[in-house]
Design an enzyme around this catalytic site. Structure first.
Site, PDB file in Angstrom:
ATOM      1  N   GLY A  92      25.915  48.048  30.848  1.00  0.00           N
ATOM      2  CA  GLY A  92      25.493  46.666  31.071  1.00  0.00           C
ATOM      3  C   GLY A  92      25.070  46.496  32.504  1.00  0.00           C
ATOM      4  N   THR A  99      33.768  47.729  34.565  1.00  0.00           N
ATOM      5  CA  THR A  99      34.963  48.322  35.168  1.00  0.00           C
ATOM      6  C   THR A  99      36.229  47.667  34.632  1.00  0.00           C
ATOM      7  OG1 THR A  99      33.673  48.790  37.172  1.00  0.00           O
ATOM      8  CG2 THR A  99      36.071  48.880  37.370  1.00  0.00           C
ATOM      9  N   ASP A 169      34.175  55.862  36.130  1.00  0.00           N
ATOM     10  CA  ASP A 169      33.467  54.649  36.538  1.00  0.00           C
ATOM     11  C   ASP A 169      32.248  55.034  37.362  1.00  0.00           C
ATOM     12  OD1 ASP A 169      34.207  51.607  38.414  1.00  0.00           O
ATOM     13  OD2 ASP A 169      33.115  51.892  36.538  1.00  0.00           O
ATOM     14  N   GLU A 170      31.266  54.118  37.450  1.00  0.00           N
ATOM     15  CA  GLU A 170      30.018  54.389  38.191  1.00  0.00           C
ATOM     16  C   GLU A 170      29.374  55.678  37.689  1.00  0.00           C
ATOM     17  OE1 GLU A 170      30.866  50.960  40.323  1.00  0.00           O
ATOM     18  OE2 GLU A 170      29.023  52.045  39.961  1.00  0.00           O
ATOM     19  N   ALA A 171      29.353  55.856  36.376  1.00  0.00           N
ATOM     20  CA  ALA A 171      28.888  57.118  35.760  1.00  0.00           C
ATOM     21  C   ALA A 171      27.433  57.419  36.096  1.00  0.00           C
ATOM     22  CB  ALA A 171      29.075  57.055  34.247  1.00  0.00           C
ATOM     23  N   CYS A 229      20.783  30.515  35.522  1.00  0.00           N
ATOM     24  CA  CYS A 229      20.753  29.543  34.416  1.00  0.00           C
ATOM     25  C   CYS A 229      21.988  29.632  33.539  1.00  0.00           C
ATOM     26  CB  CYS A 229      19.516  29.755  33.550  1.00  0.00           C
ATOM     27  SG  CYS A 229      19.567  31.299  32.616  1.00  0.00           S
ATOM     28  N   TYR A 254      22.606  42.357  44.941  1.00  0.00           N
ATOM     29  CA  TYR A 254      22.224  42.277  43.525  1.00  0.00           C
ATOM     30  C   TYR A 254      22.727  40.992  42.881  1.00  0.00           C
ATOM     31  CZ  TYR A 254      21.557  47.329  44.103  1.00  0.00           C
ATOM     32  OH  TYR A 254      21.148  48.569  44.541  1.00  0.00           O
TER      33      TYR A 254
HETATM   34  N1  LIG Z   1      27.283  36.353  37.399  1.00  0.00           N
HETATM   35  C1  LIG Z   1      28.451  36.855  36.945  1.00  0.00           C
HETATM   36  N2  LIG Z   1      28.629  37.064  35.628  1.00  0.00           N
HETATM   37  C2  LIG Z   1      29.790  37.573  35.157  1.00  0.00           C
HETATM   38  N3  LIG Z   1      30.868  37.890  35.930  1.00  0.00           N
HETATM   39  C3  LIG Z   1      30.731  37.692  37.250  1.00  0.00           C
HETATM   40  C4  LIG Z   1      29.532  37.189  37.825  1.00  0.00           C
HETATM   41  N4  LIG Z   1      29.722  37.121  39.162  1.00  0.00           N
HETATM   42  C5  LIG Z   1      30.969  37.561  39.411  1.00  0.00           C
HETATM   43  N5  LIG Z   1      31.595  37.899  38.277  1.00  0.00           N
HETATM   44  C6  LIG Z   1      32.966  38.426  38.180  1.00  0.00           C
HETATM   45  O1  LIG Z   1      32.843  39.853  38.016  1.00  0.00           O
HETATM   46  C7  LIG Z   1      33.848  40.295  37.100  1.00  0.00           C
HETATM   47  C8  LIG Z   1      33.438  41.616  36.462  1.00  0.00           C
HETATM   48  O2  LIG Z   1      33.670  42.612  37.434  1.00  0.00           O
HETATM   49  P1  LIG Z   1      33.541  44.157  37.020  1.00  0.00           P
HETATM   50  O3  LIG Z   1      34.408  44.460  35.844  1.00  0.00           O
HETATM   51  O4  LIG Z   1      33.758  44.948  38.271  1.00  0.00           O
HETATM   52  O5  LIG Z   1      32.023  44.235  36.568  1.00  0.00           O
HETATM   53  P2  LIG Z   1      31.021  45.511  36.545  1.00  0.00           P
HETATM   54  O6  LIG Z   1      31.871  46.738  36.603  1.00  0.00           O
HETATM   55  O7  LIG Z   1      30.283  45.383  35.239  1.00  0.00           O
HETATM   56  O8  LIG Z   1      30.115  45.364  37.739  1.00  0.00           O
HETATM   57  C9  LIG Z   1      33.976  39.151  36.117  1.00  0.00           C
HETATM   58  O9  LIG Z   1      35.282  39.158  35.520  1.00  0.00           O
HETATM   59  C10 LIG Z   1      33.753  37.906  36.976  1.00  0.00           C
HETATM   60  O10 LIG Z   1      34.993  37.389  37.437  1.00  0.00           O
HETATM   61  C1  LIG Z   2      21.139  47.966  39.880  1.00  0.00           C
HETATM   62  C2  LIG Z   2      21.508  49.052  40.841  1.00  0.00           C
HETATM   63  C3  LIG Z   2      22.807  49.192  41.322  1.00  0.00           C
HETATM   64  N1  LIG Z   2      23.114  50.193  42.196  1.00  0.00           N
HETATM   65  C4  LIG Z   2      24.483  50.337  42.707  1.00  0.00           C
HETATM   66  C5  LIG Z   2      25.085  49.064  43.233  1.00  0.00           C
HETATM   67  C6  LIG Z   2      26.554  49.262  43.027  1.00  0.00           C
HETATM   68  O1  LIG Z   2      27.099  49.978  44.124  1.00  0.00           O
HETATM   69  C7  LIG Z   2      26.618  50.127  41.762  1.00  0.00           C
HETATM   70  C8  LIG Z   2      26.922  49.348  40.497  1.00  0.00           C
HETATM   71  O2  LIG Z   2      28.119  48.691  40.621  1.00  0.00           O
HETATM   72  P1  LIG Z   2      28.846  47.897  39.400  1.00  0.00           P
HETATM   73  O3  LIG Z   2      30.155  48.552  39.262  1.00  0.00           O
HETATM   74  O4  LIG Z   2      27.993  48.023  38.180  1.00  0.00           O
HETATM   75  O5  LIG Z   2      28.950  46.505  39.897  1.00  0.00           O
HETATM   76  O6  LIG Z   2      25.337  50.743  41.620  1.00  0.00           O
HETATM   77  C9  LIG Z   2      22.152  51.100  42.622  1.00  0.00           C
HETATM   78  O7  LIG Z   2      22.452  52.044  43.413  1.00  0.00           O
HETATM   79  N2  LIG Z   2      20.884  50.970  42.158  1.00  0.00           N
HETATM   80  C10 LIG Z   2      20.497  49.982  41.281  1.00  0.00           C
HETATM   81  O8  LIG Z   2      19.307  49.919  40.890  1.00  0.00           O
HETATM   82 ZN   LIG Z   3      18.473  32.999  33.686  1.00  0.00          ZN
END
Ligand SMILES: Nc1ncnc2c1ncn2[C@@H]1O[C@H](COP(=O)(O)OP(=O)(O)O)[C@@H](O)[C@H]1O
Ligand SMILES: Cc1cn([C@H]2C[C@H](O)[C@@H](COP(=O)(O)O)O2)c(=O)[nH]c1=O
Ligand SMILES: [Zn+2]
Length: 287
Positions: A92, A99, A169-171, A229, A254
């Site tokens: 996603g 995570t 994570d960060e695969a 939105c 981002y």
């Molecule tokens: N725009 C957003 N949409 C959804 N969650 C968000 C947003 N901004 C911040 N968050 C927070 O980020 C958390 C998800 O963090 P995390 O699990 O590290 O996401 P990912 O690993 O997919 O980047 C959500 O539980 C929420 O509290």
């Molecule tokens: C879209 C995008 C992201 N990244 C980097 C930015 C963050 O360090 C990680 C993703 O972190 P998350 O756990 O999913 O929040 O990837 C990147 O290097 N390049 C990109 O295009």
């Molecule tokens: Zn939108």
């Protein structure tokens, strides 16, 4: 609402959209990785899948027949070990809860008495290197590695054999993701849970995450909340001008957006780039 450049905000916020915020995963608690389990039969030298040894004729001497029976049982256990392997993928955009879902799954497995280990790329230094940390601040101790292939050596062969579940994570940052997952699940019988970006900021496939889908038992694509939105966000917009694919960062760089605001954002970013180019060439002409 995060701050974004004024040009981007005015152009993007003109869109009116119904708000529908997605359900968010509950917070999970921090947990140390468990590396101890009740004794298990030692399969420390799993061999490639071998069909059960043929039963010997009645005339075989007792020792050979006993050895054949042991071989048959061991190869059966290896088949059982390999058959117990699984791969689950969570993808996603950023902030979708990947995570969070990974930590929840790994902690649930640990709660059933399984031995778990968590790995992340050492490229992700946003919140420190010794833990996987969600954007909410939930954390779990992990191994920060440059490549997945170094994990078994880092952990040690005996400890690796005792691990039942491996979280990654960060695969998107691991070039050897496919080979590692295939060996861990198909050969070593591990349950592998992988979290990572399916797409980069240009919506191109990111690293090898999509390449392991044919190996997977399950694939889950999570969504975030569009920053403009509140609709479901499936994409990640980069708010800066950098064009390299790998750029570590968080909300400063981002934001998750829906399709409409991703496409609008690309127009704004391109328009901003053109304006900046014109300004630069005008300044050069003045000199
Ligand atoms: N725009 C957003 N949409 C959804 N969650 C968000 C947003 N901004 C911040 N968050 C927070 O980020 C958390 C998800 O963090 P995390 O699990 O590290 O996401 P990912 O690993 O997919 O980047 C959500 O539980 C929420 O509290
Ligand atoms: C879209 C995008 C992201 N990244 C980097 C930015 C963050 O360090 C990680 C993703 O972190 P998350 O756990 O999913 O929040 O990837 C990147 O290097 N390049 C990109 O295009
Ligand atoms: Zn939108």
């Amino acid at each position: 609402m995060r701050s974004i450049s004024s040009a981007m905000r005015s152009l993007l916020l003109s869109a009116s959209a119904p708000s529908s915020s997605p359900a968010f995963l509950p917070r999970s608690t921090a947990l140390r990785p468990l590396l101890s389990l009740p004794f298990r039969p030692d399969l420390s030298r799993p061999r490639p899948f071998a069909p059960p040894a043929r039963s010997l004729s009645k005339t075989a001497p007792p020792a050979a027949a006993a050895r054949a029976r042991i071989d048959e049982r061991v190869s059966g256990m290896e088949v059982q070990a390999a058959n117990s392997g699984e791969i689950h993928i969570i993808v996603g955009p950023m902030f979708a809860g990947k995570t969070t879902a990974l930590l929840r799954r790994v902690q649930a497995e640990a709660g059933t008495g399984r031995t778990v280990a968590l790995i992340k790329s050492d490229k992700d230094n946003r919140y420190g290197l010794d833990s996987v940390v969600t954007h909410d601040g939930t954390k779990m101790a992990c191994w920060a590695l440059p490549e997945l292939s170094t994990f078994q050596d880092k952990l040690g062969r005996d400890a690796y054999d005792k691990v039942d579940v491996i979280g990654i994570d960060e695969a998107q940052f691991f070039d050897d993701l496919h080979d590692f997952c295939s060996k861990a699940a198909d050969h070593d019988g591990k349950i592998v849970v992988v979290a990572g970006l399916d797409g980069d900021y240009k919506r191109n496939k990111f690293g090898s995450v999509l390449d392991i889908i044919p190996l997977a038992n399950s694939v889950t694509k999570l969504t975030a909340r569009c920053e403009l939105c509140d609709r479901r966000a499936s994409f990640t917009l980069r708010k800066t001008q950098e064009t390299r694919t790998e750029l570590i960062g968080g909300a400063n760089v981002y934001m998750p957006v829906c399709r409409q605001h991703y496409l609008d954002g690309q127009i704004v970013i391109e328009a901003t780039r053109i304006v900046m180019d014109i300004e630069r060439s005008t300044e050069v002409a003045r000199c």
